[in-house]
Design a protein around this motif. Structure first.
Motif, PDB file in Angstrom:
ATOM      1  N   VAL A   1       3.590  84.406  -2.754  1.00 45.17           N
ATOM      2  CA  VAL A   1       2.395  85.115  -3.571  1.00 45.17           C
ATOM      3  C   VAL A   1       3.116  86.231  -4.408  1.00 45.17           C
ATOM      4  O   VAL A   1       3.676  86.920  -4.117  1.00 45.17           O
ATOM      5  CB  VAL A   1       1.491  85.623  -2.751  1.00 45.17           C
ATOM      6  CG1 VAL A   1       0.210  86.375  -3.770  1.00 45.17           C
ATOM      7  CG2 VAL A   1       0.617  84.611  -1.973  1.00 45.17           C
TER       8      VAL A   1
ATOM      9  N   ASP B   1       3.599  88.958  -7.613  1.00 46.06           N
ATOM     10  CA  ASP B   1       2.914  90.176  -7.832  1.00 46.06           C
ATOM     11  C   ASP B   1       1.922  89.840  -8.934  1.00 46.06           C
ATOM     12  O   ASP B   1       1.027  90.790  -9.036  1.00 46.06           O
ATOM     13  CB  ASP B   1       3.915  91.005  -8.684  1.00 46.06           C
ATOM     14  CG  ASP B   1       4.860  91.927  -7.589  1.00 46.06           C
ATOM     15  OD1 ASP B   1       4.773  91.676  -6.548  1.00 46.06           O
ATOM     16  OD2 ASP B   1       5.905  92.544  -7.807  1.00 46.06           O
ATOM     17  N   ARG B   2       1.858  88.831  -9.551  1.00 50.08           N
ATOM     18  CA  ARG B   2       0.597  88.589 -10.175  1.00 50.08           C
ATOM     19  C   ARG B   2      -0.408  87.829  -9.665  1.00 50.08           C
ATOM     20  O   ARG B   2      -1.570  87.370 -10.172  1.00 50.08           O
ATOM     21  CB  ARG B   2       1.069  87.540 -11.524  1.00 50.08           C
ATOM     22  CG  ARG B   2       1.848  88.246 -12.669  1.00 50.08           C
ATOM     23  CD  ARG B   2       2.186  87.142 -13.571  1.00 50.08           C
ATOM     24  NE  ARG B   2       2.738  87.842 -14.869  1.00 50.08           N
ATOM     25  CZ  ARG B   2       3.169  87.157 -15.883  1.00 50.08           C
ATOM     26  NH1 ARG B   2       3.325  85.904 -15.829  1.00 50.08           N
ATOM     27  NH2 ARG B   2       3.624  88.023 -16.983  1.00 50.08           N
ATOM     28  N   GLY B   3      -0.213  87.598  -8.401  1.00 50.28           N
ATOM     29  CA  GLY B   3      -1.259  86.958  -7.374  1.00 50.28           C
ATOM     30  C   GLY B   3      -1.386  85.294  -7.503  1.00 50.28           C
ATOM     31  O   GLY B   3      -2.012  84.821  -6.776  1.00 50.28           O
ATOM     32  N   ASN B   4      -0.057  84.921  -8.101  1.00 55.77           N
ATOM     33  CA  ASN B   4      -0.169  83.333  -8.161  1.00 55.77           C
ATOM     34  C   ASN B   4       0.472  82.888  -6.807  1.00 55.77           C
ATOM     35  O   ASN B   4       1.638  83.420  -6.246  1.00 55.77           O
ATOM     36  CB  ASN B   4       0.676  82.963  -9.174  1.00 55.77           C
ATOM     37  CG  ASN B   4       0.352  83.187 -10.666  1.00 55.77           C
ATOM     38  OD1 ASN B   4      -1.182  83.264 -10.843  1.00 55.77           O
ATOM     39  ND2 ASN B   4       1.037  83.688 -11.564  1.00 55.77           N
TER      40      ASN B   4
END
Length: 787
Positions: free
Chosen positions: A283, A285-288
């Motif tokens: 995951v 840091d952008r949440g992807n």
């Protein structure tokens, strides 16, 4: 005349043939006289039955595929045109220099092309400067406020003015990135270069390594070009990525790196190794969330960090710099995710005795070379086996020892040149010669003592009974048409048998040439292929005493049966293109079939089918995970289906083997009665059989229409039906070497419907060829119809 009008004329001609001719009506004749009715006579006796007549002609069809009528290169629905990869952007002539008229300003200039033509309609998109490779400055806002700073010269060349750029950036080595948007196809082209000199980590990772897998058209995400994934870059280009995905600035360690601009090694390591993370995903840091199956081995650092790239900051090759990286939690966990990846003595201390392992500088107190291993290379390097036979360091899943960031099996294999050089076929024996060189120097194929530059090929000594141990064996198959489908195995459809081992009783050497004699097979065919399988042993010059099984491409030889003269087969797939992605990881079946598609085709041919395995397990079509009697594992079906398995709408592709069940699909839910992924699970519908169950949803990193990613350039997409053999979709009776009762699907149809696998596409293909069926003479019926 186009095929469209040719079809229209045929329809019109049919209409004229059906209609009659019209003339004038004649005058009405006189009415006749009606006679009196007569009386019926008595019925006569039945006569004797006549002899039975010959059977009438049955319904027949000509098994020819007419796909080329609409889909050849000149047709209105051209398949070559549909499979042509476009949107290949590039830049050149990048330069940064003070403006002659206003020296305080910097002028960035470059040219851009799309698909080889000048990109004349591009507009400004974004611009950044990375100073010393550490501090990123965006120029986008100031250029959007003053559009005159960006100039499109109308001929594919562009310039960008940076006001006061000499004072702002000219005093330090900086990287300049200008992204333009091509107006015709919304393709982003990222032009990048350094001024006045290269930034410190320039060339740390290879642009070519990215393009090798991801392609030149910038397709990075799943099944591009609709989702390129690699923003601001076409093609994928590490040089551009590091402008934003940069290291921390030591001057501002707590505030410089924004979460949305993660350091490049964290992004690349995390995404590519996400499938092996403890949670099964990475995951960002952008949440992807990413769950990607990397096609080679992350421990082989040389795939991306090339030995031939010199970093200006260090004056060392990129690989050497990667190997010397000190150990830290952040660097280690970029690949491993967390401590949960490991199981070793002292793990509890690392979990409880270190406040935050993920941010710890492990080299300060412990991993400094005195108490424990200090660098990435020292942690990965293979150093033999421990007392329990477990490897010390890393060995890949294909038996490649990792040493200084290199898979030695690949590195040593690249030093060999190994070939079968001649064949004599007298109908009783096959006598063939073969030879090899190492680093350009011929070697003795019968050498029995391994050393540096002295490989051992076939002589493995003797076992406890005094019998010779072979390191090499042969596989051979015979051709119908141009495909090697006439295997002699009675145990599996289309498979070669017997497999003759090489040993000191059938192989002799003289003058560095080996001669091997094995019995010939009693097969009626014009052409045959022999393959020599195995991996030579050689001592690595990089690690004293370490003996490596080298990944040398297994040699093959095609010959005229009963003669031995060489006979070439059409080229289809280029093995080197496969190895661009699958470095040291192509499957090798027991270690003896290595890195040569021509070898793969001996077994993975169009007559192959694993129906024999399903039948042996007691599984019928109603019980199978894919609802089929059997499934082929020929190359085009297997590779097309596996590489497209992650595409939504694709049906499952399932292969039953006696060493495991392998399923490929967008999701496990598409497999009825699937017990899940794991070892020794019950095979549904079987007679109590337990097998490992494996599931994969491939993350193919290119556009599926990019045929040139694997295929020989310029190869016809619709092959000659007298050469390319139809595919066995059902193997018929359990007499597995009988191909006359096989249910066949056309070669062109198979090539198409393995990617275009939905019901509508299959129906269209069958309508213009034939439904899968048996033919009176099997494939010969098709060959005769095509001639």
């Amino acid at each position: 005349m186009s095929n469209f009008f040719r079809c229209l004329l045929l329809i019109m001609a049919g209409a004229f043939l059906i209609s009659g001719c019209e003339g004038d009506d004649g005058a009405a004749g006189p009415a006749g006289v009606v006679g009196a009715p007569g009386q019926d006579g008595a019925a006569g006796a039945d006569g004797p039955a006549g002899p039975q007549g010959p059977p009438g002609p049955g319904a027949s069809m000509t098994p020819l595929e007419s796909c080329a009528v609409c889909h050849d290169a000149e047709s209105f629905a051209s398949a070559p045109a549909a499979h042509e990869v476009s949107d290949i952007g590039s830049f050149a002539d990048f330069a940064v220099a003070p403006d002659v008229a206003v020296p305080a300003d910097l002028i960035v200039s470059f040219s851009a092309t799309v698909d080889g033509a000048a990109a004349t309609a591009a507009t400004f998109r974004r611009a950044y400067v990375s100073t010393d490779g550490l501090v990123r400055t965006s120029l986008t806002d100031e250029i959007e406020l003053d559009p005159t700073l960006f100039t499109n010269n109308g001929d594919g060349t562009y310039s960008l003015r940076i006001v006061d750029g000499a004072a702002r950036f000219g005093g330090a080595n900086s990287r300049y990135l200008v992204v333009v948007l091509n107006g015709l196809n919304a393709l982003e082209i990222a032009a990048v270069g350094d001024y006045p000199g290269p930034i410190p980590f320039a060339g740390y990772a290879s642009n070519e390594a990215c393009v090798d897998c991801h392609g030149a058209s910038g397709e990075v995400g799943r099944f591009a070009p609709t989702n390129r994934g690699g923003h601001y870059s076409a093609p994928m280009n590490v040089d551009a990525c590091v402008v934003c995905h940069r290291p921390d600035n030591p001057a501002t360690p707590d505030e410089d790196e924004e979460p949305s601009y993660m350091r490049l090694y964290r992004v690349v390591h995390g995404i590519h190794n996400s499938h092996n993370f403890p949670d099964g995903e990475f995951v960002s840091d952008r949440g992807n969330a990413y769950d990607v199956s990397y096609p080679t081995y992350m421990s082989n650092c040389s795939v991306c960090h090339r030995e031939d790239a010199i970093l200006p900051l260090f004056g060392l090759p990129a690989l050497a710099v990667a190997n010397s990286m000190p150990v830290s939690g952040e660097r280690c966990f970029s690949c491993h995710g967390s401590m949960d990846s490991w199981d070793f003595t002292g793990l509890e201390f690392h979990l409880t005795g270190i406040p935050d392992p993920e941010t710890a500088d492990c080299s300060t107190d412990c991993h400094n070379g005195g108490f424990a291993r200090a660098t990435v290379a020292e942690f990965h390097n293979y150093a033999g086996e421990d007392a329990n036979g477990d490897p010390i360091g890393i060995v890949t899943g294909r038996g490649g020892p990792i040493y200084n960031g290199v898979d030695l099996s690949v590195a040593e294999g690249a030093k060999f040149d190994w070939a079968i050089t001649s064949m004599v076929d007298d109908g009783v024996n096959l006598t063939f010669t073969w030879q090899a060189s190492y680093n350009g120097v011929g070697v003795d194929p019968c050498n029995a003592t391994v050393g540096v530059g002295a490989p051992v090929f076939h002589d493995g000594g003797v076992d406890e009974n005094g019998d010779p141990i072979s390191r090499l064996r042969t596989y051979r198959s015979y051709a119908q048409g141009d495909d090697f489908i006439i295997g002699t195995s009675t145990g599996a459809p289309g498979q070669p048998d017997p497999r003759a081992n090489l040993d000191t009783t059938n192989t002799t050497c003289a003058g560095n040439v080996a001669t091997t004699v094995i019995p010939a097979a009693a097969v009626v065919a014009e052409k045959a292929r022999i393959a020599l399988g195995g991996k030579p042993l050689v001592e690595s010059p990089d690690s004293a005493g370490l003996v490596v099984a080298a990944r040398v491409p297994s040699p093959t030889y095609d010959w005229a049966v009963g003669d031995g003269a060489p006979m070439a087969r059409r080229g289809i797939v280029d093995t080197e293109l496969c190895l661009d992605c699958h470095v040291g990881s192509m499957y090798q079946h027991g270690g003896d079939r290595v890195d040569n598609v021509d070898y793969c085709l001996v077994c993975h041919n169009s007559a192959s089918n694993e129906q024999n395995v399903r039948a042996g397990m007691g599984v019928d079509a109603s019980e199978a995970y894919d609802g089929q009697v059997g499934e082929t594992y020929e190359m085009k079906t297997m590779l097309h289906r596996i590489h497209s398995a992650g595409v939504e709408g694709q049906p499952p592709y399932v292969i039953y083997r006696n060493r495991g069940i392998y399923a490929f699909a967008p999701d496990e839910s598409l497999l009825p009665n699937w017990p899940g992924t794991g070892d020794d699970l019950p095979v549904f519908g079987s007679d109590g059989v337990l097998q490992d169950h494996n599931f994969h949803s491939a993350d193919y990193p290119r556009a599926l229409n990019a045929c040139a990613a694997c295929h020989v350039e310029g190869l016809p997409l619709q092959p000659d039906q007298a050469q390319a053999m139809a595919t066995t979709v059902e193997a018929g009776s359990e007499v597995w070497d009988d191909q006359l009762d096989d249910v066949l699907q056309g070669a062109t149809t198979t090539a198409c419907v393995t990617c275009h696998a939905d019901a509508a596409s299959r129906g269209h293909a069958y309508q213009n060829s034939w439904d899968p069926q048996e033919f009176p003479e099997g494939r010969q019926t098709i060959i005769d119809a095509a001639k």
